[in-house]
Design an enzyme around this catalytic site. Sequence first.
Site, PDB file in Angstrom:
ATOM      1  NE  ARG A  73     -26.710  -3.289  19.520  1.00 53.95           N
ATOM      2  CZ  ARG A  73     -26.641  -4.307  18.660  1.00 53.95           C
ATOM      3  NH1 ARG A  73     -25.490  -4.714  18.174  1.00 53.95           N
ATOM      4  NH2 ARG A  73     -27.742  -4.918  18.255  1.00 53.95           N
ATOM      5  CG  HIS A 100     -27.557 -10.246  19.480  1.00 51.69           C
ATOM      6  ND1 HIS A 100     -26.995  -9.012  19.262  1.00 51.69           N
ATOM      7  CD2 HIS A 100     -27.030 -11.051  18.521  1.00 51.69           C
ATOM      8  CE1 HIS A 100     -26.163  -9.067  18.225  1.00 51.69           C
ATOM      9  NE2 HIS A 100     -26.160 -10.300  17.752  1.00 51.69           N
ATOM     10  CD  GLU A 148     -27.627  -8.324  12.098  1.00 48.94           C
ATOM     11  OE1 GLU A 148     -27.555  -9.523  11.821  1.00 48.94           O
ATOM     12  OE2 GLU A 148     -26.690  -7.524  11.916  1.00 48.94           O
ATOM     13  CG  ASN A 194     -26.344  -4.321  13.388  1.00 47.09           C
ATOM     14  OD1 ASN A 194     -26.236  -3.302  14.072  1.00 47.09           O
ATOM     15  ND2 ASN A 194     -26.649  -5.499  13.904  1.00 47.09           N
ATOM     16  CE1 TYR A 246     -20.100  -6.540  10.925  1.00 52.15           C
ATOM     17  CE2 TYR A 246     -22.491  -6.636  10.848  1.00 52.15           C
ATOM     18  CZ  TYR A 246     -21.315  -6.625  11.573  1.00 52.15           C
ATOM     19  OH  TYR A 246     -21.348  -6.690  12.945  1.00 52.15           O
ATOM     20  CD  GLU A 296     -24.011  -6.309  15.315  1.00 50.37           C
ATOM     21  OE1 GLU A 296     -23.616  -6.924  14.297  1.00 50.37           O
ATOM     22  OE2 GLU A 296     -24.801  -6.784  16.126  1.00 50.37           O
TER      23      GLU A 296
HETATM   24  C1  FCB Z   1     -24.259  -9.628  12.823  1.00 54.44           C
HETATM   25  C2  FCB Z   1     -24.633 -10.075  14.215  1.00 54.44           C
HETATM   26  C3  FCB Z   1     -23.490 -10.109  15.183  1.00 54.44           C
HETATM   27  C4  FCB Z   1     -22.223 -10.603  14.535  1.00 54.44           C
HETATM   28  C5  FCB Z   1     -21.952  -9.861  13.254  1.00 54.44           C
HETATM   29  C6  FCB Z   1     -20.672 -10.260  12.566  1.00 54.44           C
HETATM   30  O1  FCB Z   1     -25.149 -10.155  11.906  1.00 54.44           O
HETATM   31  O2  FCB Z   1     -25.627  -9.247  14.733  1.00 54.44           O
HETATM   32  O3  FCB Z   1     -23.865 -10.896  16.285  1.00 54.44           O
HETATM   33  O4  FCB Z   1     -22.291 -11.965  14.353  1.00 54.44           O
HETATM   34  O5  FCB Z   1     -23.010 -10.037  12.367  1.00 54.44           O
END
Ligand code: FCB
Length: 475
Positions: A76, A120, A165, A294, A296, A375
């Site tokens: 990607r 992006h 995002e 995405n 985290y 992500e």
């Molecule tokens: C996301 C982004 C990516 C990277 C990660 C850690 O928000 O899409 O580019 O910075 O965080």
Amino acid sequence: MTRRFPDGFVWGAATAAYQVEGSTDADGRGPSIWDTFSRTPGAVLGGHTGDLGTDHYRRFAEDVALMADLGLGAYRFSVAWPRVQPTGRGPANQAGLDFYRRLADTLLAHGIDPVVTLYHWDLPQPLEDAGGWPDRDTAWRFADYAGLVAGALGDRVPLWTTLNEPWCTAYLGYASGEHAPGVQDPARALAAVHTLNLAHGLGARAVRAAAGDAAQVSVTLNLQVNRAASTAPEDVAAKARLDRVANEVFLGPLLDGAYPEEVVAETAHLTDWSFVRDGDLDLVRTRLDALGVNYYTTALVAGAGGAGADGTADVQAASPDGDQRPPANLVTGVRWLHQPGPRTAMGWVVDPSGLTGLLLDLHRRRPDLPLWITENGAAYPDVVADDGRVHDADRVGYLHAHLDAVGAALDAGADVRGYFAWSLLDNFEWAYGYERRFGIVHVDYATLERTVKDSGHWYRRLATTGVLPEPVHAG
Ligand code: FCB
């Protein structure tokens, strides 16, 4: 218990143009808002810029060979709009498109699918000068650009992502100002939300017009997993309010063709939402072939009088807790509470259960919508050890736990098609410059040498067997 992923599950890794490419003035590329922003004193840690990145623009063939060696089935990457349209409008710069044609062809020659993100975060600077994302015209400019890229790469790309995002583009770009273009104006941030939604709808249509109606089009959202600190009504209300401004302003229009009414009322002190015109929501809503997620971390939130009302558990906006949250000038009456547990170098709490819950919520809401983890990953302060390797056991642990969480969602019926580790390479981590390393491959910024980290070796075993390896095994 051995966790085996379904046959055909796609294993990939992700990057983004400005974070890895470098060569920012090669082959006719124009300036982007990140070129400008990274040169603004104080904007990026260490004064870093993406001028060199990881030199991926020149080393892409070496990097594709590395991906093949890691057993990846998909890569990607994002296309830099200012390479394709140096001023953000007008005919395509063929030299810019040629780079992505070469990249896609090299990937395909290695049996790796090119999964393309069209935006992006590197808006051509002239479009920002003309009003940027708060200006609705930018949506039509994006559609023109999307059509040019799809015309050039349409026969090579199995899955398109319009935007990465949009939350970050709108809220970090135009409300908190932590990202380019560094604006702090919440009303303009909300206008940007709407332009981004329009851009998705118009861009998706442009991709299909250029690449054929069968083209698979998605959008990638960083949906926030907010948890209420208690069942007290004010805490539950705070969570709902956050969910609306962070998630529903995108999911609502994209999936249901409407903004949540409450969000309009809740932001009435900032804007009257007159930027939403008749017919716009029909433009936003179009066939969505997949949704990119995405993920985290999670957040724990309370209302003004809810849990921890004495203030002891409060986390202030600038706290090193660093959970992703909408800027303070956009949301009031919500408090973020400290969450116990391990954190990454970003300060983000490690909480894989949020991913299972998110995937299942999305699946229940739209059972027919395939989901991709576009992500997931973690920053840690990696070093190359004396033995020449990078022993990033904490990242292996993070990836293992989150993939186990994806597996749990699959077991419970979620339709997840693939997973992209963020990131293939250490790279320019936006406002943190090169000071945060997310790669499964280490980059020495002095020599640009690539070293597969233990997590990369671990990921290779997963990608080549479909079986989740124990986290202890470095490979
Ligand atoms: C996301 C982004 C990516 C990277 C990660 C850690 O928000 O899409 O580019 O910075 O965080």
